[in-house]
Enzyme design. Sequence first.
Site, PDB file in Angstrom:
ATOM      1  N   SER A  14       0.844  -1.202   0.000  1.00 23.94           N
ATOM      2  CA  SER A  14       0.000   0.000   0.000  1.00 23.94           C
ATOM      3  C   SER A  14       0.879   1.251   0.000  1.00 23.94           C
ATOM      4  CB  SER A  14      -0.912  -0.003   1.227  1.00 23.94           C
ATOM      5  OG  SER A  14      -1.654   1.192   1.235  1.00 23.94           O
ATOM      6  N   HIS A  39      -1.150  -1.136  -4.323  1.00 19.76           N
ATOM      7  CA  HIS A  39      -2.446  -0.671  -3.812  1.00 19.76           C
ATOM      8  C   HIS A  39      -2.363   0.840  -3.569  1.00 19.76           C
ATOM      9  CE1 HIS A  39      -6.285  -1.314  -1.651  1.00 19.76           C
ATOM     10  NE2 HIS A  39      -5.838  -0.427  -0.773  1.00 19.76           N
ATOM     11  N   ASP A  41      -4.447   4.087  -2.195  1.00 23.06           N
ATOM     12  CA  ASP A  41      -5.601   4.513  -1.393  1.00 23.06           C
ATOM     13  C   ASP A  41      -5.970   5.952  -1.701  1.00 23.06           C
ATOM     14  OD1 ASP A  41      -6.203   2.276   0.364  1.00 23.06           O
ATOM     15  OD2 ASP A  41      -4.202   2.597   1.193  1.00 23.06           O
ATOM     16  N   MET A  43      -8.478   8.948  -0.684  1.00 23.45           N
ATOM     17  CA  MET A  43      -9.391   9.386   0.386  1.00 23.45           C
ATOM     18  C   MET A  43      -9.839  10.824   0.146  1.00 23.45           C
ATOM     19  SD  MET A  43      -7.434   7.837   3.699  1.00 23.45           S
ATOM     20  CE  MET A  43      -6.637   6.219   3.642  1.00 23.45           C
ATOM     21  N   HIS A  72      -8.051   1.993  -4.661  1.00 23.56           N
ATOM     22  CA  HIS A  72      -9.109   1.843  -3.650  1.00 23.56           C
ATOM     23  C   HIS A  72      -9.709   3.224  -3.369  1.00 23.56           C
ATOM     24  CE1 HIS A  72      -9.896   0.767   0.893  1.00 23.56           C
ATOM     25  NE2 HIS A  72     -11.007   1.041   0.242  1.00 23.56           N
ATOM     26  N   MET A  74     -11.882   5.574  -1.492  1.00 25.96           N
ATOM     27  CA  MET A  74     -12.649   5.809  -0.261  1.00 25.96           C
ATOM     28  C   MET A  74     -13.288   7.185  -0.409  1.00 25.96           C
ATOM     29  SD  MET A  74      -9.845   4.188   2.295  1.00 25.96           S
ATOM     30  CE  MET A  74      -8.650   4.127   0.967  1.00 25.96           C
ATOM     31  N   MET A 143     -12.488  -4.865   4.289  1.00 28.78           N
ATOM     32  CA  MET A 143     -11.655  -4.025   5.164  1.00 28.78           C
ATOM     33  C   MET A 143     -11.529  -4.711   6.526  1.00 28.78           C
ATOM     34  SD  MET A 143     -10.643  -1.476   3.374  1.00 28.78           S
ATOM     35  CE  MET A 143      -9.672  -0.840   4.758  1.00 28.78           C
ATOM     36  N   GLY A 148      -9.143   4.751   6.582  1.00 27.98           N
ATOM     37  CA  GLY A 148      -8.773   6.150   6.818  1.00 27.98           C
ATOM     38  C   GLY A 148      -7.303   6.322   7.151  1.00 27.98           C
ATOM     39  N   PHE A 149      -6.760   5.329   7.840  1.00 22.32           N
ATOM     40  CA  PHE A 149      -5.381   5.450   8.290  1.00 22.32           C
ATOM     41  C   PHE A 149      -4.675   4.095   8.248  1.00 22.32           C
ATOM     42  CE2 PHE A 149      -7.931   8.694  10.254  1.00 22.32           C
ATOM     43  CZ  PHE A 149      -7.185   9.847  10.000  1.00 22.32           C
ATOM     44  N   GLY A 150      -3.388   4.139   7.937  1.00 18.76           N
ATOM     45  CA  GLY A 150      -2.575   2.929   8.024  1.00 18.76           C
ATOM     46  C   GLY A 150      -2.172   2.675   9.468  1.00 18.76           C
ATOM     47  N   GLY A 151      -1.582   1.514   9.698  1.00 17.12           N
ATOM     48  CA  GLY A 151      -0.990   1.220  10.994  1.00 17.12           C
ATOM     49  C   GLY A 151      -1.958   0.819  12.088  1.00 17.12           C
ATOM     50  N   ASP A 181      -7.537  -5.816   3.610  1.00 15.41           N
ATOM     51  CA  ASP A 181      -6.827  -4.541   3.708  1.00 15.41           C
ATOM     52  C   ASP A 181      -6.974  -3.986   5.113  1.00 15.41           C
ATOM     53  OD1 ASP A 181      -5.732  -2.020   3.287  1.00 15.41           O
ATOM     54  OD2 ASP A 181      -7.295  -1.350   1.901  1.00 15.41           O
ATOM     55  N   GLY A 182      -5.816  -3.824   5.786  1.00 17.67           N
ATOM     56  CA  GLY A 182      -5.820  -3.208   7.109  1.00 17.67           C
ATOM     57  C   GLY A 182      -5.216  -4.115   8.162  1.00 17.67           C
ATOM     58  N   GLY A 183      -4.051  -3.737   8.652  1.00 16.10           N
ATOM     59  CA  GLY A 183      -3.401  -4.522   9.703  1.00 16.10           C
ATOM     60  C   GLY A 183      -2.888  -5.869   9.238  1.00 16.10           C
ATOM     61  N   GLY A 203       0.550  -2.318   4.131  1.00 11.79           N
ATOM     62  CA  GLY A 203       1.203  -1.021   4.152  1.00 11.79           C
ATOM     63  C   GLY A 203       2.362  -1.015   5.107  1.00 11.79           C
TER      64      GLY A 203
HETATM   65  C1  DX5 Z   1      -6.651   2.048   5.203  1.00 11.99           C
HETATM   66  C2  DX5 Z   1      -6.182   1.767   3.805  1.00 11.99           C
HETATM   67  C3  DX5 Z   1      -5.132   0.733   3.744  1.00 11.99           C
HETATM   68  C4  DX5 Z   1      -3.862   1.063   4.469  1.00 11.99           C
HETATM   69  C5  DX5 Z   1      -3.428  -0.190   5.167  1.00 11.99           C
HETATM   70  O1  DX5 Z   1      -7.672   2.963   5.161  1.00 11.99           O
HETATM   71  O2  DX5 Z   1      -7.250   1.357   2.962  1.00 11.99           O
HETATM   72  O3  DX5 Z   1      -4.846   0.344   2.405  1.00 11.99           O
HETATM   73  O4  DX5 Z   1      -2.808   1.487   3.646  1.00 11.99           O
HETATM   74  O5  DX5 Z   1      -2.353   0.095   5.958  1.00 11.99           O
HETATM   75  P1  DX5 Z   1      -1.767  -0.956   6.998  1.00 11.99           P
HETATM   76  O6  DX5 Z   1      -1.307  -2.140   6.197  1.00 11.99           O
HETATM   77  O7  DX5 Z   1      -0.641  -0.196   7.635  1.00 11.99           O
HETATM   78  O8  DX5 Z   1      -2.873  -1.292   7.944  1.00 11.99           O
HETATM   79 ZN    ZN Z   2      -6.790   0.410   0.906  1.00 17.17          ZN
END
Ligand code: DX5
Ligand code: ZN
Length: 222
Positions: A14, A39, A41, A43, A72, A74, A143, A148-151, A181-183, A203
């Site tokens: 990502s 990927h 993102d 937003m 993706h 959003m 999801m 909205g946010f990575g990590g 996608d996510g974590g 990501g």
């Molecule tokens: C979250 C995004 C993800 C994000 C995942 O809103 O859609 O694609 O980059 O990040 P990680 O892998 O750090 O959870």
């Molecule tokens: Zn994504």
Amino acid sequence: MLPDVSLTPILAPSLLAGDHANLAAATDLTASLGLAWLHIDIMDGHFVPNLTFGPQTVAALRPRTKLFFDTHLMLEEPQRYVEAFAQAGSDLISIHIEPSFDHRATLARIRALGCKNGLVLNPGTPAAAIEPFLGDVDLVLVMTVQPGFGGQPFRTDLLPKIEQISRWRQERGLSFRLEVDGGVDLDTGAQCRKAGADTFVAGTSFFRASDPAAYAAAVGRW
Ligand code: DX5
Ligand code: ZN
């Protein structure tokens, strides 16, 4: 019935977790490892409380690489932007089920523009919400965090949703990809693989890995 794990695993790093002052480096690293997907993102600050990239970013990265751009969206009104992303060079455009717009027409429009389409569900959205569309999509994205946010930490409570969608795919003889996608990391991703997922957005865990090549190789063995 066992989950369908017949589709080759794909790791989709990502871009969000790459260096935003040097997105080309994140793109080039992904390509240099022999990975096929990136990927991206998008937003809008409305559907999710954050802002990221636009079609210009996709267009600027497009000439560098043949990577499959998994875009993706959003966005509260994605139907207004699918054409711009297709023209910018997206290969797949996914839209969320939650906002109100004509999902069926937008999925068809994405294909008419020459792209693959995808449908995304947030953690709080039941699998049943996308069930009527399964015959008309190239990808379903589950999801595993609130977008909205990575990590953010992976939500194991969403594994049954992945299993359900995988089961429908198998029962109906469909071949859409099932993405998470996510974590996602090597541990949580493997759990998703067992549940039936075949496409893994990563990501933070990928871009912070001490050895991204070993990471990519490990996913390839799932
Ligand atoms: C979250 C995004 C993800 C994000 C995942 O809103 O859609 O694609 O980059 O990040 P990680 O892998 O750090 O959870
Ligand atoms: Zn994504």
